[in-house]
Design a protein around this motif. Structure first.
Motif, PDB file in Angstrom:
ATOM      1  N   ARG A   6     -21.583  21.287  -3.197  1.00  0.00           N
ATOM      2  CA  ARG A   6     -20.613  20.191  -3.130  1.00  0.00           C
ATOM      3  C   ARG A   6     -21.355  18.856  -3.038  1.00  0.00           C
ATOM      4  N   VAL A   7     -21.005  17.940  -3.933  1.00  0.00           N
ATOM      5  CA  VAL A   7     -21.721  16.668  -4.056  1.00  0.00           C
ATOM      6  C   VAL A   7     -20.749  15.496  -3.916  1.00  0.00           C
ATOM      7  N   PRO A  51     -19.589  17.329   2.188  1.00  0.00           N
ATOM      8  CA  PRO A  51     -20.400  17.810   1.062  1.00  0.00           C
ATOM      9  C   PRO A  51     -21.726  18.385   1.530  1.00  0.00           C
ATOM     10  N   ASP A  52     -22.398  19.080   0.610  1.00  0.00           N
ATOM     11  CA  ASP A  52     -23.744  19.576   0.875  1.00  0.00           C
ATOM     12  C   ASP A  52     -24.788  18.495   0.620  1.00  0.00           C
ATOM     13  N   VAL A  53     -24.558  17.716  -0.445  1.00  0.00           N
ATOM     14  CA  VAL A  53     -25.525  16.705  -0.885  1.00  0.00           C
ATOM     15  C   VAL A  53     -24.782  15.412  -1.203  1.00  0.00           C
ATOM     16  N   VAL A  54     -25.378  14.287  -0.808  1.00  0.00           N
ATOM     17  CA  VAL A  54     -24.836  12.966  -1.143  1.00  0.00           C
ATOM     18  C   VAL A  54     -25.864  12.219  -1.975  1.00  0.00           C
ATOM     19  N   LEU A  55     -25.438  11.690  -3.115  1.00  0.00           N
ATOM     20  CA  LEU A  55     -26.267  10.776  -3.902  1.00  0.00           C
ATOM     21  C   LEU A  55     -25.842   9.368  -3.518  1.00  0.00           C
ATOM     22  N   ASN A  77     -24.581  18.236  11.950  1.00  0.00           N
ATOM     23  CA  ASN A  77     -24.706  18.913  10.648  1.00  0.00           C
ATOM     24  C   ASN A  77     -24.472  17.971   9.471  1.00  0.00           C
ATOM     25  N   PRO A  78     -25.255  16.905   9.375  1.00  0.00           N
ATOM     26  CA  PRO A  78     -25.057  15.962   8.269  1.00  0.00           C
ATOM     27  C   PRO A  78     -25.473  16.575   6.936  1.00  0.00           C
ATOM     28  N   PRO A  79     -24.982  16.012   5.831  1.00  0.00           N
ATOM     29  CA  PRO A  79     -25.404  16.493   4.517  1.00  0.00           C
ATOM     30  C   PRO A  79     -26.819  16.025   4.210  1.00  0.00           C
ATOM     31  N   ARG A 119     -30.214  20.640  -6.601  1.00  0.00           N
ATOM     32  CA  ARG A 119     -30.382  22.053  -6.216  1.00  0.00           C
ATOM     33  C   ARG A 119     -31.544  22.220  -5.237  1.00  0.00           C
ATOM     34  N   THR A 120     -32.621  21.493  -5.481  1.00  0.00           N
ATOM     35  CA  THR A 120     -33.799  21.592  -4.614  1.00  0.00           C
ATOM     36  C   THR A 120     -33.481  21.128  -3.206  1.00  0.00           C
ATOM     37  N   VAL A 121     -32.793  19.990  -3.104  1.00  0.00           N
ATOM     38  CA  VAL A 121     -32.420  19.454  -1.795  1.00  0.00           C
ATOM     39  C   VAL A 121     -31.493  20.421  -1.074  1.00  0.00           C
ATOM     40  N   HIS A 122     -30.542  20.955  -1.795  1.00  0.00           N
ATOM     41  CA  HIS A 122     -29.597  21.885  -1.180  1.00  0.00           C
ATOM     42  C   HIS A 122     -30.316  23.137  -0.675  1.00  0.00           C
ATOM     43  N   ALA A 123     -31.332  23.569  -1.396  1.00  0.00           N
ATOM     44  CA  ALA A 123     -32.077  24.766  -1.002  1.00  0.00           C
ATOM     45  C   ALA A 123     -32.931  24.527   0.237  1.00  0.00           C
TER      46      ALA A 123
END
Length: 215
Positions: A6-7, A51-55, A77-79, A119-123
């Protein structure tokens, strides 16, 4: 099927957000769950959508990306937050990474690189432009080093060698070639180092090294 990553997109340029949204939407394992045009709006959207990741764009009206990132990273638990910048050596990006951002991306990055970075950041490995992160801190880290924590003393000699190379921005493959090790062995060393130093990822390893004068 695995749940998509989730972005949330945060940028004051609607056209830029639309392009990134289309790119992410073309991937079955990624999903845009929210957008914002300034940092204040971003805080509300992120807290609502989780979300999982924020740009996160750095320069925006109302509240800039650095301030928004600092506030979000104080949440439980921040993204993972990746800063977006138009400059490859940006003092603002360095400040955001010191605060806990997982790295930075240039806005003109190749589409595949941007997707891979999410994907890398989420991993959890979060090695986004590690060499660029090192260069960033080389230029903008002028504060006096803090005392080296006791935890650093728990690293073995081999782990300290790997730490030093990772802090310089070398990838696992580059470290493996230089040290005549397999990439799997290097990855194991890096994981142990991060665990001993209570660091989240490779980007934070670079921050740690500069903060304590170990580079």
């Amino acid at each position: 099927m695995n749940t998509p990553i989730r972005v949330v997109l945060v940028d004051d340029q609607a056209l830029f957000r639309a392009g990134i949204r289309m790119l992410i939407g073309s991937q079955p394992d990624l999903e845009v769950v929210g957008e914002a045009s300034d940092g204040r709006e971003a805080i509300g959207v992120v807290r609502e959508t989780r979300p999982d990741v924020v740009l996160m764009d750095i320069r925006m009206p109302v509240l800039d990306g650095i301030a928004a990132t600092a506030e979000l990273l104080r949440d439980p638990n921040p993204p993972r937050i990746v800063m977006l910048t138009t400059f490859d050596l940006d003092e603002a990006a360095a400040r955001a990474i010191r605060q806990g951002a997982s790295g930075f991306l240039l806005k003109d990055a190749e589409p595949e690189f941007l997707l891979s970075a999410i994907r890398t950041v989420h991993a959890g490995s979060a090695v986004i432009a590690a060499a660029a992160t090192h260069d960033l801190f080389t230029r903008f880290s002028d504060a006096a080093p803090a005392p080296v924590p006791d935890a650093y003393g728990t690293l073995t000699d081999r782990e300290r060698e790997i730490f030093a190379l990772a802090a310089r921005g070398l990838s696992n493959a580059e470290i493996a070639e230089r040290e005549f090790l397999s990439e799997a062995t290097v990855k194991t060393h890096i994981s142990r180092i991060l665990g001993k130093l209570s660091l989240r990822d490779r980007v934070q390893l670079v921050v740690f090294a500069f903060r304590h004068g170990l580079v």
